[in-house]
Design an enzyme around this catalytic site. Structure first.
Site, PDB file in Angstrom:
ATOM      1  N   ARG A  32       0.845  -1.202   0.000  1.00 33.97           N
ATOM      2  CA  ARG A  32       0.000   0.000   0.000  1.00 33.97           C
ATOM      3  C   ARG A  32       0.878   1.250   0.000  1.00 33.97           C
ATOM      4  O   ARG A  32       0.589   2.228  -0.675  1.00 33.97           O
ATOM      5  CB  ARG A  32      -0.896   0.012   1.239  1.00 33.97           C
ATOM      6  CG  ARG A  32      -1.963  -1.058   1.218  1.00 33.97           C
ATOM      7  CD  ARG A  32      -2.737  -1.046   2.529  1.00 33.97           C
ATOM      8  NE  ARG A  32      -3.684  -2.148   2.584  1.00 33.97           N
ATOM      9  CZ  ARG A  32      -3.900  -2.906   3.649  1.00 33.97           C
ATOM     10  NH1 ARG A  32      -3.249  -2.686   4.771  1.00 33.97           N
ATOM     11  NH2 ARG A  32      -4.784  -3.874   3.599  1.00 33.97           N
ATOM     12  N   PHE A  64     -11.283  -5.006  -5.566  1.00 37.79           N
ATOM     13  CA  PHE A  64     -11.235  -5.902  -4.394  1.00 37.79           C
ATOM     14  C   PHE A  64     -10.692  -5.119  -3.189  1.00 37.79           C
ATOM     15  O   PHE A  64      -9.737  -5.517  -2.540  1.00 37.79           O
ATOM     16  CB  PHE A  64     -10.347  -7.126  -4.667  1.00 37.79           C
ATOM     17  CG  PHE A  64     -10.701  -7.889  -5.919  1.00 37.79           C
ATOM     18  CD1 PHE A  64     -11.707  -8.844  -5.904  1.00 37.79           C
ATOM     19  CD2 PHE A  64     -10.041  -7.646  -7.115  1.00 37.79           C
ATOM     20  CE1 PHE A  64     -12.027  -9.555  -7.051  1.00 37.79           C
ATOM     21  CE2 PHE A  64     -10.354  -8.350  -8.274  1.00 37.79           C
ATOM     22  CZ  PHE A  64     -11.346  -9.309  -8.235  1.00 37.79           C
ATOM     23  N   ASP A  70     -15.742  -3.404  -4.306  1.00 39.38           N
ATOM     24  CA  ASP A  70     -15.734  -4.717  -3.646  1.00 39.38           C
ATOM     25  C   ASP A  70     -17.148  -5.282  -3.729  1.00 39.38           C
ATOM     26  O   ASP A  70     -18.128  -4.535  -3.708  1.00 39.38           O
ATOM     27  CB  ASP A  70     -15.311  -4.589  -2.167  1.00 39.38           C
ATOM     28  CG  ASP A  70     -14.881  -5.922  -1.571  1.00 39.38           C
ATOM     29  OD1 ASP A  70     -13.662  -6.148  -1.426  1.00 39.38           O
ATOM     30  OD2 ASP A  70     -15.764  -6.751  -1.256  1.00 39.38           O
ATOM     31  N   ALA A 117     -16.442  -7.750  -9.435  1.00 43.54           N
ATOM     32  CA  ALA A 117     -15.307  -7.161 -10.150  1.00 43.54           C
ATOM     33  C   ALA A 117     -15.396  -7.371 -11.659  1.00 43.54           C
ATOM     34  O   ALA A 117     -15.151  -6.443 -12.436  1.00 43.54           O
ATOM     35  CB  ALA A 117     -14.007  -7.756  -9.618  1.00 43.54           C
ATOM     36  N   ASP A 149      -6.451  -6.911  -6.247  1.00 41.33           N
ATOM     37  CA  ASP A 149      -6.034  -7.738  -5.103  1.00 41.33           C
ATOM     38  C   ASP A 149      -7.148  -8.734  -4.771  1.00 41.33           C
ATOM     39  O   ASP A 149      -7.789  -8.632  -3.719  1.00 41.33           O
ATOM     40  CB  ASP A 149      -5.717  -6.832  -3.902  1.00 41.33           C
ATOM     41  CG  ASP A 149      -5.200  -7.615  -2.709  1.00 41.33           C
ATOM     42  OD1 ASP A 149      -4.679  -8.727  -2.906  1.00 41.33           O
ATOM     43  OD2 ASP A 149      -5.327  -7.115  -1.573  1.00 41.33           O
ATOM     44  N   CYS A 180      -2.879 -14.088  -3.745  1.00 48.51           N
ATOM     45  CA  CYS A 180      -2.592 -14.580  -2.386  1.00 48.51           C
ATOM     46  C   CYS A 180      -2.862 -16.078  -2.297  1.00 48.51           C
ATOM     47  O   CYS A 180      -2.971 -16.627  -1.205  1.00 48.51           O
ATOM     48  CB  CYS A 180      -3.392 -13.803  -1.347  1.00 48.51           C
ATOM     49  SG  CYS A 180      -5.160 -13.916  -1.568  1.00 48.51           S
TER      50      CYS A 180
HETATM   51  N1  SAH Z   1      -7.170  -5.219  -1.022  1.00 46.27           N
HETATM   52  C1  SAH Z   1      -7.801  -5.483   0.256  1.00 46.27           C
HETATM   53  C2  SAH Z   1      -7.948  -6.961   0.547  1.00 46.27           C
HETATM   54  C3  SAH Z   1      -8.698  -7.744  -0.504  1.00 46.27           C
HETATM   55  S1  SAH Z   1      -9.342  -9.258   0.047  1.00 46.27           S
HETATM   56  C4  SAH Z   1      -7.064  -4.771   1.352  1.00 46.27           C
HETATM   57  O1  SAH Z   1      -6.044  -4.132   1.081  1.00 46.27           O
HETATM   58  O2  SAH Z   1      -7.502  -4.826   2.497  1.00 46.27           O
HETATM   59  C5  SAH Z   1     -10.370  -9.695  -1.270  1.00 46.27           C
HETATM   60  C6  SAH Z   1     -11.663  -8.925  -1.363  1.00 46.27           C
HETATM   61  O3  SAH Z   1     -12.305  -9.342  -2.574  1.00 46.27           O
HETATM   62  C7  SAH Z   1     -12.674  -9.176  -0.257  1.00 46.27           C
HETATM   63  O4  SAH Z   1     -12.975  -7.968   0.369  1.00 46.27           O
HETATM   64  C8  SAH Z   1     -13.917  -9.747  -0.972  1.00 46.27           C
HETATM   65  O5  SAH Z   1     -15.141  -9.232  -0.459  1.00 46.27           O
HETATM   66  C9  SAH Z   1     -13.712  -9.254  -2.390  1.00 46.27           C
HETATM   67  N2  SAH Z   1     -14.339 -10.055  -3.448  1.00 46.27           N
HETATM   68  C10 SAH Z   1     -14.468 -11.391  -3.524  1.00 46.27           C
HETATM   69  N3  SAH Z   1     -15.033 -11.763  -4.690  1.00 46.27           N
HETATM   70  C11 SAH Z   1     -15.261 -10.610  -5.382  1.00 46.27           C
HETATM   71  C12 SAH Z   1     -15.821 -10.314  -6.657  1.00 46.27           C
HETATM   72  N4  SAH Z   1     -16.252 -11.281  -7.459  1.00 46.27           N
HETATM   73  N5  SAH Z   1     -15.904  -9.036  -7.045  1.00 46.27           N
HETATM   74  C13 SAH Z   1     -15.472  -8.036  -6.234  1.00 46.27           C
HETATM   75  N6  SAH Z   1     -14.935  -8.260  -5.023  1.00 46.27           N
HETATM   76  C14 SAH Z   1     -14.824  -9.521  -4.594  1.00 46.27           C
END
Ligand code: SAH
Length: 407
Positions: free
Chosen positions: A223, A239, A261, A291, A311, A351
């Site tokens: 970040r 995300f 998200d 997404a 992410d 991840c």
């Molecule tokens: N970048 C974030 C962590 C991401 S974790 C940070 O820095 O804190 C992954 C995220 O993807 C979760 O919040 C989850 O709700 C979201 N997610 C899962 N499937 C998704 C989709 N199909 N479209 C959008 N978001 C999604």
């Protein structure tokens, strides 16, 4: 104590401090007198010996292909101050590398094997530690662990336990899998008030309803890199969860930041976090959307961005899902790369522990080729210093990222 005898030569990996005993390596199990059943109980402490009767270590018994997770090598029983000693050592690492500061009270205290405590995760948020057990053995010791965290980490006053989703699915466990272990705190019913600082930014942490232990501590350094590149840019944070990357982009002087998200609860938290850190900001938008659908819709509107962050959650939770996961990474990266202006930047992450660096890089490069864009790697990113990798347990390496310059 129950003793596990290994087959000949199977002691070698333990002598190199690899912390797991696989069930196939076991020659025989000699139960101690207290057992009524014919096998050790999941989570019980067992002593491990070689075929030549050498003492190898003591660990937690598990049902499954990993039969024992070693806690201490070369001894037959855990030393009396075992939990305090391990937690103190982990804390000292974080302190000695300058991670714990008045403006940074958010960090991972225990990263499983990386801190020589297989099956245990502890994240610290200001005055609260959140413990997550991934093995029944750690569940059994949860109160001892909580006491040791309180004793060794001065900033911690409360300990919350959150293992509903992380304990083995069918494991027989006694006691609650989630709830406060120790607290004098009256805020426990109004969790809204829990705030924690990461590099001077305030985040509301909701471990009661949130994902994981409430926050993704593992993206802190990445970040900070987004902050360095954000000035004057139109940024899209896909995300976003609680908006980690978005807050750093705003502080870095981004022209606009869009956060996306699928979870409405996450989006609500992003808005709370932006309002707290940048009360006058008018250049941030948060949208709850899938997404893939969101990116397709933006493309139809011919929207473009200077900097995109991808992410996603782990696309492959197991080895057999890797192929599909790679297809998923290629698809989402292709959609993002298409929308990056010439000279723009992509931060892209995986991840999934089961997807290695090379496979991920290939998926991202294939995505770029698929949409006819030339890319170069500016940075290769990974998990931060409070998620250390045990050199005898390379499986602990899971987060990887690429920063690409897109022509
Ligand atoms: N970048 C974030 C962590 C991401 S974790 C940070 O820095 O804190 C992954 C995220 O993807 C979760 O919040 C989850 O709700 C979201 N997610 C899962 N499937 C998704 C989709 N199909 N479209 C959008 N978001 C999604």
């Amino acid at each position: 104590m129950t003793t596990i005898y290994l087959k000949p030569h199977k002691e070698e990996s333990l002598k190199r401090f690899h912390p797991w005993v696989f069930s196939g390596a076991i020659a025989k199990v000699v139960l101690d007198a207290s057992h009524k059943a014919s096998a050790p109980e999941e989570g019980e402490l067992v002593s491990v010996r070689s075929s030549a009767n050498e003492v190898l270590g003591v660990g937690h018994w598990q049902v499954g292909s990993i039969a024992v997770r070693i806690l201490a090598f070369g001894v037959e029983a855990l030393p009396a101050d075992f939990w305090n000693e391990r937690i103190r050592a982990a804390y000292q690492v974080r302190e000695s590398i300058g991670l714990i500061r008045p403006n940074n009270d958010t960090f991972r205290l225990i990263h499983g094997e990386g801190d020589f405590l297989p099956g245990l995760i502890v994240d610290v948020y200001a005055d609260t530690a959140v413990i997550q057990a991934h093995s029944v053995g750690m569940h059994v010791y949860r109160n001892e662990i909580a006491k040791a965290v309180l004793a060794e980490v001065k900033q911690v006053k409360n300990v919350y336990y959150k293992s509903d989703d992380t304990l083995p699915f069918k494991a027989p466990v006694e006691g609650e899998k989630t709830g406060w272990l120790t607290t004098n705190d009256q805020r426990q019913t109004t969790n809204d008030e829990y705030w924690s600082q990461e590099n001077g930014l305030s985040f509301r942490i909701d471990w009661l309803r949130g994902q994981k232990t409430g926050f993704f501590v593992d993206q802190r350094e990445n970040r900070a890199l987004v902050e360095r590149y954000a000035k004057g840019k139109d940024v899209l944070n896909m995300f976003c969860y609680t908006g980690g990357f978005s807050l750093y982009a705003l502080r870095g002087g981004a022209k606009t930041v869009d956060s996306v998200d699928v979870s409405q609860k996450a989006i609500d938290l992003v808005n709370v976090n932006v309002a707290r850190n940048f009360p006058k900001a008018t250049n941030h938008t948060a949208v709850a959307a899938d997404a893939f659908e969101y990116l397709s819709a933006q493309r139809e509107q011919k929207r473009t961005f200077d900097l995109i962050i991808l992410d996603p959650p782990a696309f492959a939770k197991h080895r057999d899902a890797v192929k599909n996961a790679l297809r998923g990474y290629q698809r989402i990266n292709a959609k993002a790369i298409e929308m990056i202006r010439p000279g723009g930047i992509l931060f892209t992450f995986s991840c999934s522990q089961a997807v290695d660096k090379e496979a991920f890089r290939l998926a991202v490069f294939s995505a770029a080729a698929q949409v006819g864009r030339k890319v170069r790697i500016l940075h290769q990113l990974h998990q931060p210093q409070d998620h250390p990798i045990n050199i005898y347990h390379p499986e602990g390496e899971y987060l990887k990222g690429l920063v690409l310059y897109v022509e």
